[in-house]
Scaffold this active site. Structure first.
Site, PDB file in Angstrom:
ATOM      1  N   ASN A 161       1.073  -1.132   0.466  1.00 31.53           N
ATOM      2  CA  ASN A 161      -0.370  -0.525  -0.335  1.00 31.53           C
ATOM      3  C   ASN A 161       1.203   1.173  -0.273  1.00 31.53           C
ATOM      4  O   ASN A 161       1.585   1.472   1.116  1.00 31.53           O
ATOM      5  CB  ASN A 161      -0.645  -0.119   1.651  1.00 31.53           C
ATOM      6  CG  ASN A 161      -1.689   1.410   1.560  1.00 31.53           C
ATOM      7  OD1 ASN A 161      -1.769   1.845   0.675  1.00 31.53           O
ATOM      8  ND2 ASN A 161      -2.375   1.305   2.458  1.00 31.53           N
ATOM      9  N   LYS A 199       0.027   4.129  -0.101  1.00 31.65           N
ATOM     10  CA  LYS A 199      -0.651   5.626   0.014  1.00 31.65           C
ATOM     11  C   LYS A 199      -0.388   6.516  -0.959  1.00 31.65           C
ATOM     12  O   LYS A 199      -0.290   6.403  -1.715  1.00 31.65           O
ATOM     13  CB  LYS A 199      -0.266   5.670   1.854  1.00 31.65           C
ATOM     14  CG  LYS A 199      -0.435   4.773   2.569  1.00 31.65           C
ATOM     15  CD  LYS A 199       0.051   4.694   3.582  1.00 31.65           C
ATOM     16  CE  LYS A 199      -0.048   3.307   4.515  1.00 31.65           C
ATOM     17  NZ  LYS A 199      -0.721   3.240   6.370  1.00 31.65           N
ATOM     18  N   HIS A 245     -10.285   0.939   4.137  1.00 30.65           N
ATOM     19  CA  HIS A 245      -8.745   0.935   5.334  1.00 30.65           C
ATOM     20  C   HIS A 245      -8.518   1.887   6.351  1.00 30.65           C
ATOM     21  O   HIS A 245     -10.011   2.385   5.788  1.00 30.65           O
ATOM     22  CB  HIS A 245      -7.686   1.990   4.107  1.00 30.65           C
ATOM     23  CG  HIS A 245      -6.491   1.594   5.069  1.00 30.65           C
ATOM     24  ND1 HIS A 245      -5.991   2.377   5.824  1.00 30.65           N
ATOM     25  CD2 HIS A 245      -5.515   0.512   4.952  1.00 30.65           C
ATOM     26  CE1 HIS A 245      -4.219   2.129   6.165  1.00 30.65           C
ATOM     27  NE2 HIS A 245      -4.314   1.156   5.326  1.00 30.65           N
ATOM     28  N   GLU A 300      -7.390   4.578   7.266  1.00 27.47           N
ATOM     29  CA  GLU A 300      -7.277   5.744   7.022  1.00 27.47           C
ATOM     30  C   GLU A 300      -8.618   5.739   6.822  1.00 27.47           C
ATOM     31  O   GLU A 300      -9.017   7.437   6.460  1.00 27.47           O
ATOM     32  CB  GLU A 300      -6.097   5.709   6.396  1.00 27.47           C
ATOM     33  CG  GLU A 300      -4.520   6.068   6.832  1.00 27.47           C
ATOM     34  CD  GLU A 300      -3.723   5.282   6.311  1.00 27.47           C
ATOM     35  OE1 GLU A 300      -3.079   5.641   5.001  1.00 27.47           O
ATOM     36  OE2 GLU A 300      -2.302   4.717   7.516  1.00 27.47           O
ATOM     37  N   GLU A 309      -5.650  -5.816  10.428  1.00 27.55           N
ATOM     38  CA  GLU A 309      -5.110  -4.653  10.767  1.00 27.55           C
ATOM     39  C   GLU A 309      -5.264  -2.956  12.293  1.00 27.55           C
ATOM     40  O   GLU A 309      -5.988  -2.962  12.100  1.00 27.55           O
ATOM     41  CB  GLU A 309      -5.261  -3.252   9.766  1.00 27.55           C
ATOM     42  CG  GLU A 309      -4.429  -4.129   8.124  1.00 27.55           C
ATOM     43  CD  GLU A 309      -3.752  -2.962   7.274  1.00 27.55           C
ATOM     44  OE1 GLU A 309      -3.153  -3.061   7.235  1.00 27.55           O
ATOM     45  OE2 GLU A 309      -4.532  -2.065   6.426  1.00 27.55           O
ATOM     46  N   GLY A 337       1.665   1.703  10.803  1.00 32.75           N
ATOM     47  CA  GLY A 337       2.790   3.136  11.102  1.00 32.75           C
ATOM     48  C   GLY A 337       2.783   3.583  12.289  1.00 32.75           C
ATOM     49  O   GLY A 337       4.014   4.739  12.207  1.00 32.75           O
ATOM     50  N   SER A 369       2.434  -2.044   9.934  1.00 32.11           N
ATOM     51  CA  SER A 369       4.609  -2.199  10.882  1.00 32.11           C
ATOM     52  C   SER A 369       5.132  -4.040  10.371  1.00 32.11           C
ATOM     53  O   SER A 369       5.761  -3.813  11.071  1.00 32.11           O
ATOM     54  CB  SER A 369       4.749  -1.834  12.414  1.00 32.11           C
ATOM     55  OG  SER A 369       4.437  -0.479  12.509  1.00 32.11           O
TER      56      SER A 369
HETATM   57  C1  PEP Z   1      -0.973   0.366   6.322  1.00 34.32           C
HETATM   58  O1  PEP Z   1      -1.367   1.277   5.937  1.00 34.32           O
HETATM   59  O2  PEP Z   1      -1.772  -0.724   5.995  1.00 34.32           O
HETATM   60  C2  PEP Z   1      -0.227  -0.203   6.974  1.00 34.32           C
HETATM   61  C3  PEP Z   1      -0.245  -1.468   7.256  1.00 34.32           C
HETATM   62  O3  PEP Z   1       0.761   0.367   6.816  1.00 34.32           O
HETATM   63  P1  PEP Z   1       2.070  -0.311   7.977  1.00 34.32           P
HETATM   64  O4  PEP Z   1       3.038  -1.011   7.504  1.00 34.32           O
HETATM   65  O5  PEP Z   1       3.322   1.242   7.694  1.00 34.32           O
HETATM   66  O6  PEP Z   1       1.795   0.354   9.357  1.00 34.32           O
END
Ligand code: PEP
Length: 246
Positions: free
Chosen positions: A9, A11, A95, A97, A167, A173, A208
């Site tokens: 992703n 982003k 997601h 976000e 997630e 993040g 992460s």
């Molecule tokens: C994500 O954006 O779905 C995500 C898991 O980000 P990160 O790996 O940076 O935590």
């Protein structure tokens, strides 16, 4: 057996030049490894065609969001049909976000899921609890509610040709990862909630994920790969994660 899937992703990062450079580095990295995980890249909308044209058949293309509407006067929105037209076969739905920054409710996420399914796109349904919800012992209830919003659509086979990404919001993040045991507990619960079809549904972990924690996460029985944000912008790191999922 479920094929491992690792999804990137990107982003809202990068430029065309950055995307080209990253793809060239990924190609080199994959060529010198022999990993056989399925790989999915979800770039920003404007770079979908660029990425789709640059990657080989072994890499799938996905978008990060879609409209719940089919077409019409919806300024700034992007439909499922447009994504397919640009070569996407997957789309992230819900997601965290999108949920937290753009107010996407379980109901809206379900409508987007339905739009993806109706078009033939494979939705990557993102679910997970906040830190507050985890600390209140509500993780499984939150995840169950997010899944129930989809089930209540009454679609014929909602979990077939669908990917679920667990997630935990507190791990996205932040550099904090769920322990493999914490993640496995929720993944198993999710699979149970999906019923019979869940046996073959890929359930990804996100939050992460990096090269140095991927191996132990992927060793868990119900973790079928990862949705990767930050680390997907670094070719070497992303290739290592993909290879750890083999
Ligand atoms: C994500 O954006 O779905 C995500 C898991 O980000 P990160 O790996 O940076 O935590």
């Amino acid at each position: 057996m479920r094929t491992p899937l690792v999804a990137a992703n990107w982003k809202m990062h990068g430029t065309q030049a950055f995307a080209r450079q990253l793809l060239a580095e990924l190609e080199k990295g994959f060529a010198s490894s022999n990993c056989s995980a399925q790989v999915l890249i979800c770039p920003p909308f404007p770079y979908l065609s660029l990425v789709g044209d640059a990657v080989g058949e072994g890499v799938a293309l996905g978008a990060q969001n879609l409209s719940e509407q089919v077409s019409g006067a919806f300024t700034g929105e992007v439909s499922a049909e447009m994504l397919l037209d640009c070569g996407a076969s997957y789309v992230l739905v819900g997601h965290s976000e999108r949920r937290s920054l753009y107010g996407e409710s379980n109901e809206l996420v379900a409508e987007k899921f339905a739009a993806a399914k109706a078009s033939g796109l494979i939705p990557v349904l993102c679910i997970g609890e906040s830190l507050e919800q985890r600390e209140a012992g509500k993780t499984l209830a939150v995840v169950a509610e997010q899944l129930a919003a989809i089930t209540s659509l009454g679609l014929e086979s909602p979990w077939q040709d669908t990917v679920v990404a667990y997630e935990p919001v507190w791990a996205i993040g932040t550099g904090k990862t769920a322990t493999p045991e914490q993640a496995q507990e929720v993944h198993r619960f999710i699979r149970e909630q999906l019923g019979e079809a869940g046996v073959s549904t890929q359930i990804l972990y996100g939050g992460s994920v990096k090269a140095d924690n991927a191996v132990e996460l992927f060793a868990q029985q119900d973790i079928d790969g990862a949705l990767v944000g930050g680390a997907s912008l670094k070719a070497e790191e992303f290739v290592s994660i993909c290879c750890a999922a083999d």
